[in-house]
Design a protein around this motif. Structure first.
Motif, PDB file in Angstrom:
ATOM      1  N   GLU A   1      15.601  64.686 -57.398  1.00  0.00           N
ATOM      2  CA  GLU A   1      14.911  65.337 -58.490  1.00  0.00           C
ATOM      3  C   GLU A   1      15.383  64.946 -59.935  1.00  0.00           C
ATOM      4  O   GLU A   1      16.453  64.199 -60.226  1.00  0.00           O
ATOM      5  N   LEU A   2      14.552  64.963 -60.983  1.00  0.00           N
ATOM      6  CA  LEU A   2      15.069  64.525 -62.182  1.00  0.00           C
ATOM      7  C   LEU A   2      16.324  65.534 -62.914  1.00  0.00           C
ATOM      8  O   LEU A   2      17.046  64.908 -63.469  1.00  0.00           O
ATOM      9  N   GLU A   3      16.224  66.935 -62.329  1.00  0.00           N
ATOM     10  CA  GLU A   3      17.691  67.523 -62.622  1.00  0.00           C
ATOM     11  C   GLU A   3      18.779  66.918 -62.289  1.00  0.00           C
ATOM     12  O   GLU A   3      19.787  67.178 -62.932  1.00  0.00           O
ATOM     13  N   ASP A   4      18.549  66.029 -61.132  1.00  0.00           N
ATOM     14  CA  ASP A   4      20.060  65.354 -60.491  1.00  0.00           C
ATOM     15  C   ASP A   4      20.438  64.338 -61.632  1.00  0.00           C
ATOM     16  O   ASP A   4      21.419  64.025 -61.426  1.00  0.00           O
ATOM     17  N   PHE A   5      19.633  64.155 -62.547  1.00  0.00           N
ATOM     18  CA  PHE A   5      20.076  62.978 -63.434  1.00  0.00           C
ATOM     19  C   PHE A   5      20.454  63.727 -64.852  1.00  0.00           C
ATOM     20  O   PHE A   5      21.109  62.857 -65.524  1.00  0.00           O
ATOM     21  N   ARG A   6      20.715  64.854 -64.733  1.00  0.00           N
ATOM     22  CA  ARG A   6      21.063  65.855 -66.058  1.00  0.00           C
ATOM     23  C   ARG A   6      22.573  65.149 -66.113  1.00  0.00           C
ATOM     24  O   ARG A   6      23.438  65.363 -65.401  1.00  0.00           O
ATOM     25  N   GLY A   7      22.881  64.823 -67.665  1.00  0.00           N
ATOM     26  CA  GLY A   7      23.928  64.543 -68.108  1.00  0.00           C
ATOM     27  C   GLY A   7      24.591  63.267 -67.292  1.00  0.00           C
ATOM     28  O   GLY A   7      25.876  63.549 -67.081  1.00  0.00           O
TER      29      GLY A   7
ATOM     30  N   GLY B   1      23.717  65.056 -47.176  1.00  0.00           N
ATOM     31  CA  GLY B   1      23.059  66.314 -47.266  1.00  0.00           C
ATOM     32  C   GLY B   1      22.466  66.568 -48.609  1.00  0.00           C
ATOM     33  O   GLY B   1      22.144  67.764 -49.155  1.00  0.00           O
ATOM     34  N   PHE B   2      22.300  65.558 -49.773  1.00  0.00           N
ATOM     35  CA  PHE B   2      22.016  65.827 -50.764  1.00  0.00           C
ATOM     36  C   PHE B   2      21.365  64.545 -51.188  1.00  0.00           C
ATOM     37  O   PHE B   2      21.517  63.463 -51.209  1.00  0.00           O
ATOM     38  N   GLU B   3      20.089  64.631 -51.661  1.00  0.00           N
ATOM     39  CA  GLU B   3      19.284  63.265 -51.902  1.00  0.00           C
ATOM     40  C   GLU B   3      18.988  62.925 -53.121  1.00  0.00           C
ATOM     41  O   GLU B   3      18.890  61.783 -53.497  1.00  0.00           O
ATOM     42  N   SER B   4      19.348  63.732 -54.573  1.00  0.00           N
ATOM     43  CA  SER B   4      19.737  63.130 -55.681  1.00  0.00           C
ATOM     44  C   SER B   4      18.241  62.571 -56.077  1.00  0.00           C
ATOM     45  O   SER B   4      18.022  61.726 -56.803  1.00  0.00           O
TER      46      SER B   4
ATOM     47  N   ARG C   1      24.967  52.817 -46.836  1.00  0.00           N
ATOM     48  CA  ARG C   1      25.841  53.746 -47.127  1.00  0.00           C
ATOM     49  C   ARG C   1      25.044  55.019 -46.942  1.00  0.00           C
ATOM     50  O   ARG C   1      25.334  56.008 -46.070  1.00  0.00           O
ATOM     51  N   TYR C   2      23.795  55.121 -47.348  1.00  0.00           N
ATOM     52  CA  TYR C   2      23.024  56.214 -47.142  1.00  0.00           C
ATOM     53  C   TYR C   2      22.627  56.386 -45.698  1.00  0.00           C
ATOM     54  O   TYR C   2      22.599  57.321 -45.227  1.00  0.00           O
ATOM     55  N   LEU C   3      22.373  55.293 -44.980  1.00  0.00           N
ATOM     56  CA  LEU C   3      22.051  55.540 -43.538  1.00  0.00           C
ATOM     57  C   LEU C   3      23.086  55.757 -42.843  1.00  0.00           C
ATOM     58  O   LEU C   3      23.323  56.756 -41.908  1.00  0.00           O
ATOM     59  N   GLU C   4      24.487  55.472 -43.244  1.00  0.00           N
ATOM     60  CA  GLU C   4      25.584  55.932 -42.584  1.00  0.00           C
ATOM     61  C   GLU C   4      26.019  57.410 -42.577  1.00  0.00           C
ATOM     62  O   GLU C   4      26.436  58.155 -41.847  1.00  0.00           O
ATOM     63  N   GLU C   5      25.533  57.730 -43.779  1.00  0.00           N
ATOM     64  CA  GLU C   5      25.682  59.559 -43.930  1.00  0.00           C
ATOM     65  C   GLU C   5      24.541  60.273 -43.202  1.00  0.00           C
ATOM     66  O   GLU C   5      24.763  61.343 -43.591  1.00  0.00           O
ATOM     67  N   ARG C   6      23.586  59.654 -42.767  1.00  0.00           N
ATOM     68  CA  ARG C   6      22.585  60.323 -41.853  1.00  0.00           C
ATOM     69  C   ARG C   6      22.474  60.026 -40.818  1.00  0.00           C
ATOM     70  O   ARG C   6      21.964  58.939 -40.187  1.00  0.00           O
ATOM     71  N   ASP C   7      22.912  60.847 -39.999  1.00  0.00           N
ATOM     72  CA  ASP C   7      22.979  60.731 -38.491  1.00  0.00           C
ATOM     73  C   ASP C   7      21.969  60.381 -37.644  1.00  0.00           C
ATOM     74  O   ASP C   7      21.771  59.890 -36.862  1.00  0.00           O
ATOM     75  N   SER C   8      20.898  61.279 -38.348  1.00  0.00           N
ATOM     76  CA  SER C   8      19.487  61.079 -37.475  1.00  0.00           C
ATOM     77  C   SER C   8      18.776  59.948 -37.368  1.00  0.00           C
ATOM     78  O   SER C   8      17.681  59.750 -36.577  1.00  0.00           O
ATOM     79  N   ILE C   9      19.107  58.942 -38.233  1.00  0.00           N
ATOM     80  CA  ILE C   9      18.361  57.651 -38.428  1.00  0.00           C
ATOM     81  C   ILE C   9      19.021  56.650 -37.422  1.00  0.00           C
ATOM     82  O   ILE C   9      20.390  56.183 -37.795  1.00  0.00           O
ATOM     83  N   PRO C  10      18.472  56.225 -36.302  1.00  0.00           N
ATOM     84  CA  PRO C  10      19.222  55.200 -35.452  1.00  0.00           C
ATOM     85  C   PRO C  10      19.361  53.918 -36.360  1.00  0.00           C
ATOM     86  O   PRO C  10      18.358  53.335 -36.923  1.00  0.00           O
ATOM     87  N   ARG C  11      20.598  53.448 -36.452  1.00  0.00           N
ATOM     88  CA  ARG C  11      20.591  52.093 -37.621  1.00  0.00           C
ATOM     89  C   ARG C  11      20.396  50.874 -36.872  1.00  0.00           C
ATOM     90  O   ARG C  11      19.826  49.951 -37.739  1.00  0.00           O
ATOM     91  N   GLY C  12      20.585  50.647 -35.651  1.00  0.00           N
ATOM     92  CA  GLY C  12      20.288  49.515 -35.182  1.00  0.00           C
ATOM     93  C   GLY C  12      18.703  49.072 -34.977  1.00  0.00           C
ATOM     94  O   GLY C  12      18.376  48.127 -35.761  1.00  0.00           O
ATOM     95  N   GLU C  13      17.839  50.154 -34.715  1.00  0.00           N
ATOM     96  CA  GLU C  13      16.423  50.014 -34.819  1.00  0.00           C
ATOM     97  C   GLU C  13      16.027  49.719 -36.082  1.00  0.00           C
ATOM     98  O   GLU C  13      15.036  49.031 -36.506  1.00  0.00           O
TER      99      GLU C  13
END
Lengths: 214, 508
Positions: free
Chosen positions: B383-389, B378-381, B109-121
């Motif tokens: 940072e430690l902050e992203d795990f807040r709560g 567009g969001f990597e999650s 899913r991570y790859l599907e959301e990032r268009d700049s990575i060629p999935r086949g390769e």
């Protein structure tokens, strides 16, 4: 000292000098040319060892193909020499110190009395044994596994290079006659239904900038 | 010319051959794929990895497991002794295939959301990396070992750089490439020295020669000289202090899905390489490499655990934690040959290391899987902050993370504790009490930053505008199974410990 030994020292001296110049040359093109010289002299040393095929391959593949390509790349790239040299003097003392310590330590171990090269004289080979043929036979029999692995490695390198360097071309502005012929009226002309505009109510028309009524 | 040519026994290498064939096939299938999601490519890749694992296990069960009455180990050599098949190899190979499979499922899913990575390769390069790991694990020749290593590190390097609009990833790939080349140089230099001393590149033959040198009281200076470079190269690949510089930057800079590929499966291959070279090849010199490994281990545990505290980015923190964990794992390898070592105690020490590595990889897979699931377009999650709560946003994910963090920290009744305990037992048994005390102390330091993640998840308030977590049912299930497996092994470690001990005992 026979003539062969003399030749060996002669080639080795050139090889060492060229290798040193590769990393010290100011101009990258000079560095590449020195590398070519180094490869060529290495091929000569291999010839002295009677490894004609390897010497030939080194000249043909490395100098003929790889280095020429490399030279092109270096000439095409606009390398900013000043930026490359940034911090050279700052890092030099530390680098020299570490290098010297490592060299000294290695010399102490390697120069010890226990470190000796075994008698490495070449086994006498019959004149009719073909170097190339033997190498080829070894590659596909005894060393077939690493040989195939190298093939896989190269395939992987191609895939990686294409994936890293290939960019989808932007749609070019070119004309495709086939598409032009297939065009239908509906693609070019769009009929839009618009109701006839009637006169607006009088109060709006008279005062376009009037305040909204309470 | 080929009068005495015999076709080598290909069955032991069946998984490798199958994998290579399928990688080529997937490359061709991907050529014709139209959909940007590349569903067929992914499914074929999953199937390839699963079947490779099955092939490995099938061969192990059919040929390697059955034992003659007084047979200690059963080893099959093929390809002119360049390929070794034993139970340790089969065990690790199956685990590597499954680890890469799990990583790819998490990354999809991570790859599907990032268009700049060629999935086949991406899939094909991941398969080549897997092939490299399998080759490394079953290498019995310096040449095949080196080729496998290059296949692995070059494909991982290309994978890191694959996201071209990401400057950090490019920098990470560059660092990985340059330092990897340096490590390869060290390794090759060490190998050439060992070749000079023993006259062979074959690991079993090297072991034979080294034993002979030991028995005839010949001087082993050259061999030890080569060993130093060999250990340095291995330490580079494993990422232990002082050869760890590339690890935090590569973990941080690479796209998270690639970090997962780098962080999990290759550790198993690196352990296999270490065991093959040091235990299989140069066990005669164990007194020499033992002290080197102890030094590396102590430094890694110290620096890794302390620096991890200062990190605000969870990928970077996990990189330092990986350095510390690799140090801990080395302790087990180092304490194998102690004062009062018999075959039994040596095997127990290596079993501890193997168990440590397997459980570490299992936990790492789940942690990075979780980071991947929490990230969005567009969001990597990361940072430690992203795990807040996190516990308020998703109690189930928070519980999974709780299990994983507690087990990495080595809290009792979690798998990390069992693994650490097994290694410490081996260290104490070998008589290096100070090292055991040091290891416990550094683990306590390390517990701080794992527990801080838990604190952030449970006791901090969630960010108001944090978007909801969207994950497919399959991803959630796999992650839950993975985490629950970590918890289950913590409570019932006997099965995995027994398996590790068994494969080692039947391989050496």
């Amino acid at each position: 000292m026979d003539f062969k030994t003399l030749l060996f020292f002669f080639f080795s001296a050139i090889l060492l000098f060229a290798a040193l110049r590769v990393i010290t040359a100011k101009n990258p093109v000079h560095a590449v040319l020195n590398l070519i010289l180094a490869f060529f002299t290495a091929a000569c040393v291999w010839l002295l060892l009677e490894a004609e095929f390897l010497a030939l391959v080194l000249v043909m593949v490395y100098i003929g193909a790889v280095m020429v390509l490399f030279l092109f790349v270096v000439m095409m790239l606009d390398i900013d020499l000043d930026r490359l040299r940034q911090g050279f003097w700052r890092y030099l003392p530390l680098g020299v110190f570490v290098g010297l310590v490592v060299a000294l330590e290695m010399a102490l171990v390697l120069g010890g009395e226990y470190f000796y090269a075994p008698d490495a004289s070449l086994p006498a080979t019959a004149a009719d044994v073909s170097n190339t043929r033997e190498l080829g036979a070894l590659l596909v029999s005894r060393y077939v596994y690493p040989f195939e692995l190298t093939a896989a490695l190269l395939l992987m390198a191609i895939v990686a290079a294409v994936a890293l360097a290939f960019r989808d071309r932007k749609p070019a502005r070119r004309v495709d006659p086939a598409e032009q012929i297939r065009v239908r009226a509906a693609d070019r002309l769009r009929l839009v239904h618009m109701p006839v505009e009637t006169d607006a109510p009088a109060e709006d028309a008279t005062a376009p900038d009037a305040q909204p009524k309470e | 010319m080929f009068e005495n040519f015999v076709v080598p026994n290909l069955w032991p290498a069946a998984p490798e051959i199958f994998l290579l064939f399928m990688a080529g096939l997937i490359l061709l299938v991907d050529l014709g794929a139209r959909s940007p999601r590349r569903g067929a490519t992914f499914l074929l890749t999953y199937a390839t990895l699963a079947l490779s694992a099955l092939l490995t296990l099938w061969y192990a069960a059919k040929v390697l497991m059955p034992s003659a009455p007084d047979e200690l180990a059963r080893v099959v050599l093929t390809f002119h002794n360049m390929f070794i098949a034993d139970l340790l190899g089969s065990f690790l190979k199956a685990l590597v295939c499954l680890a890469v499979l799990t990583s790819l499922v998490y990354s999809r899913r991570y790859l599907e959301e990032r268009d700049s990575i060629p999935r086949g390769e991406y899939c094909v390069l991941a398969l080549f990396a897997t092939l490299g790991m399998l080759v490394m694990i079953s290498a019995n020749h310096f040449l095949s070992l080196y080729l496998g290593l290059e296949l692995l590190s070059l494909s991982l390097c290309a994978l890191t750089a694959l996201q071209r609009d990401n400057v950090a990833a490019g920098e990470a790939a560059m660092k990985y490439f340059v330092l990897g080349a340096l490590a390869s140089g060290m390794l090759l230099y060490g190998m050439s020295m060992i070749y000079g001393a023993t006259g062979s590149l074959e690991i079993t033959e090297v072991a034979e020669q080294a034993r002979l040198m030991h028995r005839t009281r010949m001087d082993k200076t050259v061999l030890v000289f080569g060993l130093v470079f060999l250990v340095a190269g291995l330490a580079f690949k494993l990422g232990v202090v002082p050869f760890h510089m590339w690890l935090p930057d590569v973990y941080h800079g690479a796209p998270t899905s690639v970090t997962l590929l780098i962080a999990a499966a290759p550790k198993l291959a690196a352990l296999a390489m270490m065991i093959r070279l040091l235990v299989g090849g140069l066990f005669t010199l164990s007194a020499d490499w033992q002290s080197m490994l102890m030094l590396l281990a102590a430094l890694s545990m110290g620096l890794g655990n302390f620096v991890a505290i200062a990190q605000r980015n969870i990928k970077r923190m996990l990189a330092w934690s990986a350095i510390a964990h690799m140090g801990f794992m080395l302790l087990g390898l180092a304490s194998g040959a102690g004062r009062n070592s018999s075959r039994q105690t040596v095997l127990e020490a290596y079993t501890a290391s193997l168990f440590y590595m397997v459980t570490y990889v299992l936990a790492t897979l789940a942690i990075f899987g979780l980071i991947l699931l929490l990230s969005r377009r567009g969001f990597e999650s990361d940072e430690l902050e992203d795990f807040r709560g996190l516990s308020q946003r998703s109690p189930w994910f928070a519980a999974m993370m709780l299990i994983l963090m507690l087990s990495l920290a080595g809290i009792p009744f979690f798998v990390g504790f069992v693994a650490k305990f097994a290694v410490l037992e081996a260290v104490v048994f070998s008589g290096h009490y100070w090292l055991a005390v040091l290891a416990v102390f550094f683990s306590l330091v390390g517990a701080f930053f794992y527990l801080r993640v838990i604190w952030i998840m449970y006791f901090d308030k969630a960010n108001e505008n944090a978007s909801p977590i969207e994950a497919s049912f399959a991803d959630k299930t796999l992650l839950s199974v993975n985490s629950v497996l970590v918890a289950a092994i913590g409570i019932f470690p006997q099965f995995l410990l027994g398996a590790c001990g068994y494969v080692l005992a039947r391989s050496f």
